[in-house]
Write a protein that holds these residues in place. Structure first.
Motif, PDB file in Angstrom:
ATOM      1  N   GLY A 101       0.824  -1.200   0.000  1.00 51.92           N
ATOM      2  CA  GLY A 101       0.000   0.000   0.000  1.00 51.92           C
ATOM      3  C   GLY A 101       0.859   1.252   0.000  1.00 51.92           C
ATOM      4  N   VAL A 102       0.246   2.379  -0.354  1.00 51.81           N
ATOM      5  CA  VAL A 102       0.952   3.656  -0.418  1.00 51.81           C
ATOM      6  C   VAL A 102       0.156   4.708   0.347  1.00 51.81           C
ATOM      7  N   ALA A 103       0.847   5.506   1.155  1.00 49.99           N
ATOM      8  CA  ALA A 103       0.190   6.563   1.915  1.00 49.99           C
ATOM      9  C   ALA A 103       1.171   7.721   2.116  1.00 49.99           C
ATOM     10  N   GLU A 104       0.651   8.852   2.577  1.00 52.48           N
ATOM     11  CA  GLU A 104       1.515   9.956   2.958  1.00 52.48           C
ATOM     12  C   GLU A 104       2.403   9.514   4.124  1.00 52.48           C
ATOM     13  N   LEU A 105       3.547  10.163   4.281  1.00 56.98           N
ATOM     14  CA  LEU A 105       4.404   9.852   5.421  1.00 56.98           C
ATOM     15  C   LEU A 105       3.635  10.088   6.719  1.00 56.98           C
ATOM     16  N   PRO A 106       3.763   9.193   7.693  1.00 59.87           N
ATOM     17  CA  PRO A 106       3.136   9.444   8.989  1.00 59.87           C
ATOM     18  C   PRO A 106       3.785  10.649   9.664  1.00 59.87           C
ATOM     19  N   GLN A 107       3.038  11.340  10.489  1.00 60.04           N
ATOM     20  CA  GLN A 107       3.584  12.471  11.229  1.00 60.04           C
ATOM     21  C   GLN A 107       4.209  11.954  12.514  1.00 60.04           C
ATOM     22  N   LEU A 108       5.511  11.781  12.487  1.00 59.91           N
ATOM     23  CA  LEU A 108       6.232  11.243  13.634  1.00 59.91           C
ATOM     24  C   LEU A 108       6.756  12.341  14.552  1.00 59.91           C
ATOM     25  N   GLY A 109       6.808  13.566  14.044  1.00 59.65           N
ATOM     26  CA  GLY A 109       7.268  14.692  14.833  1.00 59.65           C
ATOM     27  C   GLY A 109       6.130  15.635  15.163  1.00 59.65           C
ATOM     28  N   THR A 110       6.468  16.904  15.373  1.00 58.90           N
ATOM     29  CA  THR A 110       5.466  17.896  15.767  1.00 58.90           C
ATOM     30  C   THR A 110       4.713  18.484  14.592  1.00 58.90           C
ATOM     31  N   THR A 159      -6.482  12.546 -10.438  1.00 55.11           N
ATOM     32  CA  THR A 159      -6.947  11.858  -9.224  1.00 55.11           C
ATOM     33  C   THR A 159      -7.259  10.397  -9.489  1.00 55.11           C
ATOM     34  N   ALA A 160      -7.414  10.035 -10.753  1.00 55.73           N
ATOM     35  CA  ALA A 160      -7.718   8.649 -11.102  1.00 55.73           C
ATOM     36  C   ALA A 160      -6.465   7.791 -11.243  1.00 55.73           C
ATOM     37  N   ILE A 161      -5.278   8.404 -11.230  1.00 58.56           N
ATOM     38  CA  ILE A 161      -4.041   7.631 -11.363  1.00 58.56           C
ATOM     39  C   ILE A 161      -3.744   6.950 -10.027  1.00 58.56           C
ATOM     40  N   PRO A 162      -3.701   5.624  -9.977  1.00 60.52           N
ATOM     41  CA  PRO A 162      -3.510   4.903  -8.710  1.00 60.52           C
ATOM     42  C   PRO A 162      -2.244   5.333  -7.975  1.00 60.52           C
ATOM     43  N   ASN A 163      -2.397   5.618  -6.691  1.00 60.96           N
ATOM     44  CA  ASN A 163      -1.304   5.875  -5.754  1.00 60.96           C
ATOM     45  C   ASN A 163      -0.566   7.207  -5.972  1.00 60.96           C
ATOM     46  N   VAL A 164      -0.361   7.615  -7.215  1.00 64.66           N
ATOM     47  CA  VAL A 164       0.357   8.871  -7.444  1.00 64.66           C
ATOM     48  C   VAL A 164      -0.403  10.032  -6.806  1.00 64.66           C
ATOM     49  N   ALA A 165      -1.709  10.072  -7.051  1.00 61.85           N
ATOM     50  CA  ALA A 165      -2.528  11.142  -6.475  1.00 61.85           C
ATOM     51  C   ALA A 165      -2.561  11.064  -4.946  1.00 61.85           C
ATOM     52  N   THR A 166      -2.334   9.882  -4.412  1.00 61.32           N
ATOM     53  CA  THR A 166      -2.333   9.707  -2.956  1.00 61.32           C
ATOM     54  C   THR A 166      -1.285  10.579  -2.281  1.00 61.32           C
TER      55      THR A 166
END
Length: 443
Positions: free
Chosen positions: A305-314, A374-381
């Motif tokens: 799966g692909v997602a934005e980086l988690p917010q690990l800092g402030t 927005t229809a392009i898989p994962n890139v738009a994510t």
């Protein structure tokens, strides 16, 4: 992994060899004022009605994106009978070291694709020309692009690059491995608490969940992102002093190194081993570039799966860079070629939706907002990362300094020095490099 390796190397050469190559005297590149005969519209890229011109374009798209780029050039050539674009492709590390000498000898390209953090260096050396008239004639403004990408094309308040795209670091997660550890495969962690809790569960299941590479790809880029998430910066506002040994930077580096000590990552992870382990089901999480999206699509059985980086800092932050179009200065100016080059730059910028399919986020806002994108898989994510992307600053000679930054992280990740000592030593060297750059480039 050959294609993946080449994709990785699209960015690997940033700064490599630039110290020697850029030191070539290029004053003669922009000194000529002669203009070859012919009629040019000179309207900044809206159209071209002059005699047929043949243009040479250099780029470093050696991966799957290169095929897409060449097809777009073929389409442009078919639609413009009086402009012919010939494409030359080199590895980025060869490209940047080769370009100054080629321009100095009169054998350089007419158009060059450059990463945003290289524009200032080549502008300072007189390799590329100003493009303010292109932006004005095409009525392009910051509102048409992400502000950080648009401003990244400036050097000394003059525009040298027209942005094509941005490519950030993304969060890749193995759904199968998560599920085996009792984690919800459809809910990747988004906070530090969720991330560390997931690593704990993975460790209980016998999985080292987050492999940390000591190399720029991808451990150094992960640290780059987290340093900004912790509230730090790599340099001061004037890019005169390095600041990547600040308290937030040391905390971010220590947090990563501690994950290795706690057994969530093997020590001394080999180049690309973190990504290979993700695809092979031996770890769960990997921070990697958007350019890997097409690679994971080839193997849907891997369940990545692909997602934005988690917010690990402030705050949210992610390493990112951008490709820009530039026009190269010539010994003898040819107004027709310059006009034709501007038409191509504008055309490709307008067709960046097709380019996005190669694993890039279009720089133009209207393209990012389109249903097609927005229809392009994962890139738009990963497109929302534009709002908090941590781009490198515009400063000549920055590539060598960034190499020092990544080397400092390497020493900390390998346990050769404590995070603080590694970063302190890196800053001392970087400050000397920045001082030398001010003398070399006169700014």
């Amino acid at each position: 992994m050959m294609q993946n390796d080449m994709s990785r190397r699209r960015l690997l050469g940033l700064g490599v060899g630039l110290g020697a190559a850029a030191s070539l005297t290029l004053a003669g590149c922009g000194g000529g004022s002669a203009t070859k005969s012919g009629t040019a519209t000179g309207n900044g890229g809206k159209d071209y009605t002059g005699p047929k011109v043949s243009l040479n374009l250099w780029n470093g798209f050696t991966g799957g994106d290169g095929d897409i780029f060449k097809k777009l050039v073929e389409q442009f050539n078919a639609e413009h009978q009086n402009i012919a674009i010939a494409v030359n492709t080199y590895r980025w590390e060869d490209y940047y070291s080769k370009l100054p000498g080629a321009v100095s000898s009169g054998s350089g390209p007419d158009i060059a694709v450059m990463h945003m953090d290289q524009l200032a260096t080549f502008a300072a050396r007189g390799v590329i020309t100003e493009l303010d008239d292109v932006a004005k004639a095409l009525e392009l403004s910051e509102g048409d692009f992400a502000p950080t990408v648009w401003k990244g094309g400036l050097y000394n308040d003059k525009r040298y690059g027209i942005p094509l795209d941005m490519h950030p670091l993304g969060f890749y997660y193995n759904k199968s491995v998560m599920q085996k550890a009792g984690l919800d495969p459809n809910k990747p962690p988004t906070t530090r608490d969720e991330f560390t809790a997931a690593l704990t569960e993975l460790k209980k299941a016998g999985v080292q969940g987050f492999w940390i590479s000591p190399f720029q790809f991808t451990g150094g880029m992960t640290f780059y992102s987290l340093l900004h998430q912790w509230g730090g910066t790599l340099f001061d506002a004037e890019v005169a002093k390095a600041t990547f040994n600040s308290e937030p930077a040391v905390e971010a580096c220590t947090w990563l190194v501690d994950l290795i000590k706690q057994g969530h990552s093997p020590s001394n992870v080999g180049q690309d081993a973190d990504y290979l382990a993700l695809k092979g089901g031996r770890n769960a999480f990997n921070f990697n570039g958007i350019w890997q999206i097409n690679d994971i699509a080839k193997d849907p059985a891997a369940q990545i799966g692909v997602a934005e980086l988690p917010q690990l800092g402030t705050r949210k932050a992610a390493w990112a860079n951008s490709h820009n179009f530039t026009i190269v200065k010539q010994r003898s100016a040819d107004a027709n070629k310059v006009s034709g080059a501007k038409v191509f730059i504008n055309w490709l910028s307008e067709h960046s939706l097709d380019w996005a399919k190669g694993g890039q986020i279009p720089a133009r806002k209207q393209v990012r907002d389109s249903a097609g994108f927005t229809a392009i898989p994962n890139v738009a994510t990963l497109a929302p990362e534009l709002e908090y992307a941590a781009f490198p600053p515009a400063a000549p000679g920055l590539g060598e300094v960034m190499t020092t930054f990544y080397a400092a992280f390497n020493e900390a990740a390998l346990g050769k020095k404590s995070p603080k000592q590694a970063l302190d030593d890196g800053v001392a060297k970087a400050d000397k490099q920045l001082e030398d750059n001010r003398k070399k480039y006169g700014s």
